[in-house]
Enzyme design. Structure first.
Site, PDB file in Angstrom:
ATOM      1  N   LEU A 258       0.871  -1.224  -0.144  1.00  0.00           N
ATOM      2  CA  LEU A 258       0.047  -0.045   0.175  1.00  0.00           C
ATOM      3  C   LEU A 258       0.627   1.493  -0.176  1.00  0.00           C
ATOM      4  CD1 LEU A 258      -2.829   1.326   0.700  1.00  0.00           C
ATOM      5  CD2 LEU A 258      -2.452   1.024   3.085  1.00  0.00           C
ATOM      6  N   GLU A 261      -3.304   6.743   0.863  1.00  0.00           N
ATOM      7  CA  GLU A 261      -3.994   7.881   0.232  1.00  0.00           C
ATOM      8  C   GLU A 261      -3.545   9.275   0.996  1.00  0.00           C
ATOM      9  OE1 GLU A 261      -8.214   6.669   0.123  1.00  0.00           O
ATOM     10  OE2 GLU A 261      -8.642   8.718   0.502  1.00  0.00           O
TER      11      GLU A 261
HETATM   12  C1  SIN Z   1      -4.662   4.463   3.596  1.00  0.00           C
HETATM   13  O1  SIN Z   1      -3.763   5.084   4.501  1.00  0.00           O
HETATM   14  O2  SIN Z   1      -4.612   4.859   2.269  1.00  0.00           O
HETATM   15  C2  SIN Z   1      -5.195   3.240   3.852  1.00  0.00           C
HETATM   16  C3  SIN Z   1      -5.851   3.512   5.108  1.00  0.00           C
HETATM   17  C4  SIN Z   1      -7.315   2.924   4.854  1.00  0.00           C
HETATM   18  O3  SIN Z   1      -7.513   2.114   4.093  1.00  0.00           O
HETATM   19  O4  SIN Z   1      -8.204   3.342   5.518  1.00  0.00           O
END
Ligand code: SIN
Length: 599
Positions: A258, A261
């Site tokens: 990841l 976001e």
């Molecule tokens: C992210 O930090 O993008 C992921 C956190 C989330 O999925 O709420």
């Protein structure tokens, strides 16, 4: 079968057994342990390895520290983000509770980042607005740099150690012990010792996280195998809305980890192969901070139409170097490290190659907003299953509906972890004794392991679980991805059913009992397979586009036919689908009726 004798099964008595040691399980355990309950947390990994540790960007709460904000605007954004499939009573409950829950975490020791005036730092995230979408972007996501889940998980673990919670680490849950009076406990396998344990409890809480590993490319850890949902399916109960699977727009291309976001929240943006900031075309107001389903679809379209990046035009770039090294190292240090490690990119100098990647299971075990597991019984669509609860990503409360907003996941685990704990305390007031168990209740759990270790006659040594797992992941990735249609999904469902059938003749090589990781993988594959089947069949049946479920052949949302939740169970004749209405009436405010969703 030497192990089919009770002297080989260790029997434990607890008030409550929680399966899973992520943020939801630990927050719930804390509520109960602090009320002097005898609580067991049974986890297949050491608690601080649970997947909450990987949550990066933050936790939503309308504190209003950076922008003006109100829980009601948060509720509006969450209902809109869910594409009107979220249950509005549960959403109101969550958004109202959020500010109190963040302050409670702060007092419990979570090291949130700070503003210069000492209050908790909040960053903008996708789908956040002010004044019901009329007042521009809100900054609602409370963050501990980009390691917020890590901070919360460790704090919760420490608090539980203080409170005296009993931990059973590296125990794999095999089977729920159900009888006419609900759930009486769980059978588990001690992975390290290779022994069976029967946990008898007055309440059992499933907090096992998501099932991202049904897909090939995912931000989820290897442990995210949907174990709670699978236990419920095995008990003959349904799972809810499994067709709604969130693709996070920015997984590292080709590998999956990841990229939060928060990068876009801090001012990063996406570029296509022509160097264009393409989100301006898809979401003229919110741009790169539109909700995740919208951004993931935009990326898929850019690549499909030949505007991807790299020699194969197969990814998109996430640019953040313009934010400056100082801000990146202060607010996004983990991203800097992940990009270096997995993409060989120094993001203070170059953009990160990204691609939509399976991230979050919006569906799960159906519950009400108290964490009680519910199921359909004839016309009664939400009958409570006695003594069985589910929380967090394993559950479907349903606060995310067809699409979750970033930052609402860490919120959900804390709000409903606590709420469920309170509900269980009421239940324990009524259920003071452990009932007598069916003397055979341990057998099906034991048989589940022995079938793999004994080399049962139907097993074929040439059918390996690794091959079946690869096939399942490939089918889900290719047939049930960001864009879907009838022909592709129908082929996928057929293929998946054949692949699932091949599991019954598969075998494992390692027949040892002590730390047999191949056995654990076989059990996890059984769990994943049931959920993949529920997800694929539910998706094929839903002839509309809503949130993360986007169909080329049915591009519009169809509120008349489909404003309802899917309930999928598995019987002898395969996946069976049923439906129940969305709870559109909030607790105390007016309902938000469906309208066109634009960002
Ligand atoms: C992210 O930090 O993008 C992921 C956190 C989330 O999925 O709420």
């Amino acid at each position: 079968m030497a192990y089919l004798s009770t002297d080989k099964v260790e029997h434990h008595f607890h008030d409550v057994v929680i399966i899973g040691a992520g943020g939801a399980g630990l927050r719930c355990a804390l509520q109960l342990a602090d009320a002097n309950c005898r609580v067991a947390v049974v986890s297949k990994v050491l608690p601080t390895r649970s997947h909450t540790v990987a949550a990066q960007g933050g936790m939503n709460a309308a504190l209003g520290n950076v922008s003006s904000d109100h829980w009601h605007w948060h509720m509006y954004d969450t209902v809109k983000g869910s594409d009107y499939l979220g249950d509005q009573d549960a959403i109101e409950y969550m958004c109202r509770a959020a500010p109190r829950m963040v302050r409670e975490l702060e007092h419990q020791g979570v090291p949130f980042s700070r503003l210069d005036n000492g209050t908790i730092y909040q960053r903008p995230f996708g789908g956040q607005s002010r004044e019901f979408g009329e007042g521009g972007q809100a900054s609602r996501t409370c963050a501990a740099a980009d390691r917020t889940g890590h901070a919360i998980l460790h704090t919760m673990y420490q608090q539980n150690l203080r409170a005296g919670t009993h931990f059973y680490d590296e125990f794999f849950a095999l089977d729920l012990m159900m009888d006419d009076n609900g759930c009486q406990g769980v059978m588990a396998w001690d992975i390290a010792e290779g022994r069976y344990h029967l946990f008898q409890a007055k309440a059992v809480i499933l907090a096992t996280g998501g099932a991202g590993r049904i897909f090939q490319m995912t931000t989820n850890a290897h442990i995210c195998t949907g174990d709670g949902g699978a236990l419920v399916l095995d008990a003959g109960l349904p799972v809810e809305d499994m067709e709604f699977f969130q693709f996070h727009p920015t997984g590292i291309a080709g590998v999956g980890p990841l990229i939060t976001e928060a990068v876009r929240g801090e001012g990063g943006y996406l570029l296509n192969g022509e160097g264009e900031r393409f989100m301006e075309r898809y979401a003229p107001t919110a741009k790169d901070l539109a909700s995740r389903d919208v951004v993931s679809r935009a990326i898929a379209v850019e690549i499909r139409e030949g505007r991807g990046c790299g020699p194969n035009k197969d990814h998109i770039l996430l640019k953040l170097d313009h934010l400056g090294a100082e801000l990146i190292m202060k607010r996004l240090p983990n991203i800097h490290e992940l990009a270096l490690r997995f993409a060989d990119v120094d993001c203070t100098k170059e953009p990160i190659p990204v691609l939509p990647t399976a991230h979050y299971t919006m569906g799960g075990v159906p519950t009400n907003r108290f964490g009680e597991v519910v199921y359909a019984d004839g016309d009664e669509k939400e009958r409570v299953m006695e003594s069985l609860y589910a929380i967090g990503e394993a559950a479907c409360a349903s606060v995310h509906g067809a699409n979750r907003l970033g930052g609402n996941s860490l919120l959900e685990i804390i709000v409903f972890g606590r709420a469920c704990g309170d509900q269980v305390l009421k239940h324990l007031g009524e259920k003071q004794y452990h009932p007598k168990l069916d003397p055979d209740c341990w057998k099906s759990g034991v048989a589940r392991v022995e079938r793999w270790l004994s080399g049962a006659p139907e097993q074929d040594d040439s059918v390996r679980i690794s091959g079946i797992r690869d096939e399942m992941e490939r089918i889900m990735q290719e047939h049930c991805s960001v864009y879907r249609n009838e022909a592709v999904m129908a082929e996928g469902v057929e293929h998946l059913e054949r692949t699932a059938a091949s599991l019954s003749s598969a075998s494992i090589k390692d027949r040892g009992r002590v730390f047999n990781t191949e056995l654990v993988e076989a059990l996890e594959l059984e769990n994943l397979m049931g959920l993949a089947r529920a997800a694929a069949s539910g998706a094929l049946a839903r002839t509309e586009s809503r949130g993360a479920h986007a169909r080329d052949d049915y591009p519009e949302r169809d509120d008349e036919q489909w404003m309802k939740h899917t309930l999928a169970s598995i019987g002898e004749n395969g996946v069976k689908l049923d439906y129940k209405p969305v709870r559109t009436v909030p607790m105390s405010v007016d309902s938000f009726p469906p309208k066109k969703r634009v960002y």
